[in-house]
Scaffold this motif. Structure first.
Motif, PDB file in Angstrom:
ATOM      1  N   ILE A 133       0.854  -1.189   0.000  1.00 32.56           N
ATOM      2  CA  ILE A 133       0.000   0.000   0.000  1.00 32.56           C
ATOM      3  C   ILE A 133       0.885   1.232   0.000  1.00 32.56           C
ATOM      4  CG2 ILE A 133      -1.997  -1.078   1.092  1.00 32.56           C
ATOM      5  CD1 ILE A 133      -1.092   0.166   3.736  1.00 32.56           C
ATOM      6  N   ASP A 134       0.336   2.319  -0.595  1.00 29.96           N
ATOM      7  CA  ASP A 134       1.094   3.563  -0.674  1.00 29.96           C
ATOM      8  C   ASP A 134       0.105   4.698  -0.881  1.00 29.96           C
ATOM      9  OD1 ASP A 134       3.175   5.329  -0.780  1.00 29.96           O
ATOM     10  OD2 ASP A 134       4.198   4.394  -2.475  1.00 29.96           O
ATOM     11  N   THR A 135       0.550   5.925  -0.728  1.00 29.80           N
ATOM     12  CA  THR A 135      -0.303   7.074  -1.022  1.00 29.80           C
ATOM     13  C   THR A 135      -0.208   7.396  -2.510  1.00 29.80           C
ATOM     14  OG1 THR A 135       1.508   8.584  -0.449  1.00 29.80           O
ATOM     15  CG2 THR A 135      -0.079   8.048   1.284  1.00 29.80           C
ATOM     16  N   HIS A 136      -1.321   7.911  -3.052  1.00 33.70           N
ATOM     17  CA  HIS A 136      -1.379   8.207  -4.482  1.00 33.70           C
ATOM     18  C   HIS A 136      -2.433   9.283  -4.704  1.00 33.70           C
ATOM     19  CE1 HIS A 136      -1.605   7.519  -8.848  1.00 33.70           C
ATOM     20  NE2 HIS A 136      -0.503   6.810  -8.734  1.00 33.70           N
ATOM     21  N   ASP A 137      -2.284  10.056  -5.757  1.00 39.82           N
ATOM     22  CA  ASP A 137      -3.258  11.110  -6.053  1.00 39.82           C
ATOM     23  C   ASP A 137      -4.618  10.536  -6.413  1.00 39.82           C
ATOM     24  OD1 ASP A 137      -1.306  13.008  -5.623  1.00 39.82           O
ATOM     25  OD2 ASP A 137      -0.788  13.214  -7.748  1.00 39.82           O
ATOM     26  N   GLU A 138      -4.628   9.387  -7.031  1.00 39.24           N
ATOM     27  CA  GLU A 138      -5.870   8.748  -7.483  1.00 39.24           C
ATOM     28  C   GLU A 138      -5.882   7.301  -7.013  1.00 39.24           C
ATOM     29  OE1 GLU A 138      -8.199   7.705 -11.694  1.00 39.24           O
ATOM     30  OE2 GLU A 138      -6.061   8.200 -11.693  1.00 39.24           O
ATOM     31  N   LEU A 139      -7.061   6.817  -6.646  1.00 42.10           N
ATOM     32  CA  LEU A 139      -7.178   5.406  -6.293  1.00 42.10           C
ATOM     33  C   LEU A 139      -6.652   4.551  -7.440  1.00 42.10           C
ATOM     34  CD1 LEU A 139      -8.195   2.994  -4.588  1.00 42.10           C
ATOM     35  CD2 LEU A 139     -10.428   3.301  -5.691  1.00 42.10           C
ATOM     36  N   THR A 140      -5.598   3.795  -7.179  1.00 39.98           N
ATOM     37  CA  THR A 140      -4.965   2.950  -8.183  1.00 39.98           C
ATOM     38  C   THR A 140      -4.682   1.597  -7.564  1.00 39.98           C
ATOM     39  OG1 THR A 140      -3.926   4.845  -9.276  1.00 39.98           O
ATOM     40  CG2 THR A 140      -2.969   2.678  -9.706  1.00 39.98           C
ATOM     41  N   ILE A 141      -5.112   0.543  -8.240  1.00 40.11           N
ATOM     42  CA  ILE A 141      -4.942  -0.817  -7.725  1.00 40.11           C
ATOM     43  C   ILE A 141      -4.302  -1.679  -8.801  1.00 40.11           C
ATOM     44  CG2 ILE A 141      -6.072  -2.844  -6.752  1.00 40.11           C
ATOM     45  CD1 ILE A 141      -8.333  -1.019  -5.829  1.00 40.11           C
ATOM     46  N   THR A 142      -3.177  -2.256  -8.480  1.00 39.43           N
ATOM     47  CA  THR A 142      -2.510  -3.197  -9.373  1.00 39.43           C
ATOM     48  C   THR A 142      -2.598  -4.592  -8.764  1.00 39.43           C
ATOM     49  OG1 THR A 142      -0.969  -1.531 -10.176  1.00 39.43           O
ATOM     50  CG2 THR A 142      -0.350  -3.829 -10.495  1.00 39.43           C
ATOM     51  N   GLY A 143      -3.219  -5.495  -9.491  1.00 41.24           N
ATOM     52  CA  GLY A 143      -3.361  -6.867  -9.016  1.00 41.24           C
ATOM     53  C   GLY A 143      -2.476  -7.815  -9.788  1.00 41.24           C
ATOM     54  N   THR A 144      -2.038  -8.866  -9.114  1.00 41.48           N
ATOM     55  CA  THR A 144      -1.260  -9.922  -9.744  1.00 41.48           C
ATOM     56  C   THR A 144      -1.846 -11.260  -9.328  1.00 41.48           C
ATOM     57  OG1 THR A 144       0.777  -8.611  -9.718  1.00 41.48           O
ATOM     58  CG2 THR A 144       1.022 -10.992  -9.942  1.00 41.48           C
ATOM     59  N   ALA A 145      -2.202 -12.072 -10.301  1.00 37.17           N
ATOM     60  CA  ALA A 145      -2.780 -13.386 -10.020  1.00 37.17           C
ATOM     61  C   ALA A 145      -1.881 -14.480 -10.554  1.00 37.17           C
ATOM     62  CB  ALA A 145      -4.165 -13.507 -10.643  1.00 37.17           C
ATOM     63  N   LEU A 146      -1.831 -15.577  -9.820  1.00 37.53           N
ATOM     64  CA  LEU A 146      -1.043 -16.738 -10.205  1.00 37.53           C
ATOM     65  C   LEU A 146      -1.960 -17.947 -10.350  1.00 37.53           C
ATOM     66  CD1 LEU A 146       0.555 -15.053  -7.737  1.00 37.53           C
ATOM     67  CD2 LEU A 146       2.393 -16.568  -8.458  1.00 37.53           C
ATOM     68  N   GLY A 147      -1.546 -18.878 -11.206  1.00 36.40           N
ATOM     69  CA  GLY A 147      -2.321 -20.103 -11.383  1.00 36.40           C
ATOM     70  C   GLY A 147      -1.417 -21.251 -11.787  1.00 36.40           C
ATOM     71  N   LYS A 148      -1.956 -22.448 -11.669  1.00 37.43           N
ATOM     72  CA  LYS A 148      -1.243 -23.634 -12.105  1.00 37.43           C
ATOM     73  C   LYS A 148      -2.113 -24.410 -13.086  1.00 37.43           C
ATOM     74  CE  LYS A 148       1.594 -24.647  -8.007  1.00 37.43           C
ATOM     75  NZ  LYS A 148       1.875 -25.668  -6.957  1.00 37.43           N
ATOM     76  N   VAL A 149      -1.467 -25.065 -14.049  1.00 39.03           N
ATOM     77  CA  VAL A 149      -2.190 -25.848 -15.032  1.00 39.03           C
ATOM     78  C   VAL A 149      -1.311 -27.001 -15.498  1.00 39.03           C
ATOM     79  CG1 VAL A 149      -1.413 -24.366 -16.946  1.00 39.03           C
ATOM     80  CG2 VAL A 149      -3.480 -25.748 -17.213  1.00 39.03           C
ATOM     81  N   LYS A 150      -1.931 -28.151 -15.714  1.00 35.37           N
ATOM     82  CA  LYS A 150      -1.184 -29.264 -16.298  1.00 35.37           C
ATOM     83  C   LYS A 150      -0.689 -28.870 -17.681  1.00 35.37           C
ATOM     84  CE  LYS A 150      -3.594 -33.076 -13.971  1.00 35.37           C
ATOM     85  NZ  LYS A 150      -4.435 -34.287 -14.179  1.00 35.37           N
ATOM     86  N   LYS A 151       0.501 -29.302 -18.020  1.00 36.92           N
ATOM     87  CA  LYS A 151       1.062 -28.931 -19.314  1.00 36.92           C
ATOM     88  C   LYS A 151       0.177 -29.395 -20.463  1.00 36.92           C
ATOM     89  CE  LYS A 151       5.887 -28.590 -17.885  1.00 36.92           C
ATOM     90  NZ  LYS A 151       7.275 -29.078 -18.034  1.00 36.92           N
ATOM     91  N   SER A 152      -0.458 -30.529 -20.298  1.00 34.87           N
ATOM     92  CA  SER A 152      -1.317 -31.064 -21.368  1.00 34.87           C
ATOM     93  C   SER A 152      -2.623 -30.288 -21.500  1.00 34.87           C
ATOM     94  CB  SER A 152      -1.627 -32.537 -21.102  1.00 34.87           C
ATOM     95  OG  SER A 152      -2.307 -32.694 -19.859  1.00 34.87           O
ATOM     96  N   GLU A 153      -2.941 -29.429 -20.510  1.00 33.94           N
ATOM     97  CA  GLU A 153      -4.210 -28.712 -20.501  1.00 33.94           C
ATOM     98  C   GLU A 153      -4.061 -27.211 -20.704  1.00 33.94           C
ATOM     99  OE1 GLU A 153      -6.200 -29.790 -16.889  1.00 33.94           O
ATOM    100  OE2 GLU A 153      -6.402 -31.906 -17.459  1.00 33.94           O
ATOM    101  N   LEU A 154      -2.823 -26.720 -20.868  1.00 35.29           N
ATOM    102  CA  LEU A 154      -2.611 -25.289 -21.074  1.00 35.29           C
ATOM    103  C   LEU A 154      -3.340 -24.809 -22.327  1.00 35.29           C
ATOM    104  CD1 LEU A 154      -1.039 -22.643 -20.302  1.00 35.29           C
ATOM    105  CD2 LEU A 154       0.709 -23.417 -21.944  1.00 35.29           C
ATOM    106  N   LEU A 155      -4.102 -23.735 -22.195  1.00 35.70           N
ATOM    107  CA  LEU A 155      -4.788 -23.125 -23.324  1.00 35.70           C
ATOM    108  C   LEU A 155      -4.163 -21.764 -23.616  1.00 35.70           C
ATOM    109  CD1 LEU A 155      -8.480 -23.955 -22.333  1.00 35.70           C
ATOM    110  CD2 LEU A 155      -7.011 -25.181 -23.937  1.00 35.70           C
ATOM    111  N   THR A 156      -3.970 -21.462 -24.875  1.00 35.25           N
ATOM    112  CA  THR A 156      -3.383 -20.190 -25.282  1.00 35.25           C
ATOM    113  C   THR A 156      -4.228 -19.569 -26.395  1.00 35.25           C
ATOM    114  OG1 THR A 156      -1.958 -21.088 -27.032  1.00 35.25           O
ATOM    115  CG2 THR A 156      -1.088 -21.138 -24.768  1.00 35.25           C
TER     116      THR A 156
END
Length: 330
Positions: A133-156
């Protein structure tokens, strides 16, 4: 030689591709897919699995309508990232968020955002595991999500073949119609407004589709159906023929927003924020995909020289324009 062109003149996608050309993702053998080419980066973590990672930045003025509660802001901030994880067929395994607030922000407002993030993460089968968290002039939210997938099931995004069926989950244009209602003081039901204010990441549907083996390529529709179709067309060297009569449009839109067929189609094609899945399916595997989740078949993959078109109810074929939700230059 320096380039003095303003970023607003080239738009988000062009800037991403330009910066991706600077970044050297090929120096690490564990990076299976690097920056710029897909919804997530893909990291090789074991013999059986990949990890997928994505990040997204949201701002008060451009991403959070004033009608949104703190809880909805938090939910949205997590949902946009989990939608990218879903588009790879992966199972979410954590969410991090860096939040910037003005110094006079009420603590209860920040707590409400955090609760929304936590509830979205729980809905997706994971949790918030850290951030900053930090101070900022405007409400700003940066999200980072992680996931796992079987190599045989990866979709691109790459893998569509001529003859494949084009499919989407859910409705098209609902979030855009909800935003139109809010901006024009049109009274609309929660069933429509929530498509914009509380979008549901299609995590479970994506994992089932990945397990089915039926999907040839996939991405989410956060920037709009038309923009997503053009992204897939460019990457795969194909075209798309979409059937106007098959576009899944939420009934409440025609009841509360508009009953004009042309406007309904434009909402379905050219507005973003739905966070549905757009994917292609081999024709002989369509039944398997339909068994995996509820979906709508909206067209076919065609040869690239035919372009990306919509077959209107009149029988006429019209070009689907490359436009939708964009940042920087929109």
């Amino acid at each position: 030689m320096t380039d003095s062109t303003p970023v607003s003149e080239i738009g988000e996608r062009s800037l991403i591709m330009r910066l991706s050309g600077i970044l050297n993702c090929g120096c690490d053998p564990d990076v299976h897919i690097g920056s710029g080419s897909d919804d997530c980066a893909v990291i090789d973590i074991s013999e059986e699995e990949y990890m997928v990672i994505t990040t997204d930045m949201l701002h008060r003025t451009t991403d959070f309508p004033l009608q949104m509660t703190p809880w909805q802001i938090g939910w949205m901030s997590a949902a946009v990232n989990f939608s990218d994880v879903a588009s790879m067929g992966a199972r979410p395994v954590g969410f991090l968020s860096a939040m910037g607030f003005s110094k006079d922000t009420d603590i209860s407002f920040v707590e409400g955002i955090s609760k929304g993030m936590d509830d979205c993460a729980k809905f997706c089968g994971t949790s918030v595991i850290g951030g900053d968290i930090d101070t900022h002039d405007e409400l700003t939210i940066t999200g980072t999500a992680l996931g796992k997938v079987k190599k045989s099931e990866l979709l691109t995004r790459k893998g569509a073949n001529v003859g494949d069926k084009v499919c989407v989950t859910g409705f098209a244009g609902s979030a855009g119609a909800a935003l139109h209602a809010i901006l024009n003081d049109i009274e609309a039901p929660e069933s429509l407004l929530n498509k914009l204010l509380t979008p549901i990441p299609r995590v479970n549907e994506a994992m089932e589709l990945a397990r089915s083996g039926a999907v040839t390529c996939m991405m989410d529709t956060s920037d709009g159906l038309a923009m997503s179709l053009h992204d897939l067309a460019d990457l795969n060297g194909v075209g798309f023929r979409i059937d106007e009569a098959s576009l899944p449009i939420q009934p409440e839109i025609s009841e509360y927003i508009t009953s004009d067929a042309t406007t309904l189609t434009e909402l379905a094609l050219y507005t973003g924020g739905d966070f549905e899945l757009l994917f292609t399916v081999a024709p002989d595997m369509l039944e398997a995909a339909q068994s995996a989740c509820y979906l709508n078949v909206i067209g076919d993959v065609v040869e690239g020289e035919l372009g990306t078109v919509i077959k209107c109810r009149s029988g006429q074929n019209l070009t689907i324009n490359r436009k939708g939700y964009l940042q920087l230059g929109d």
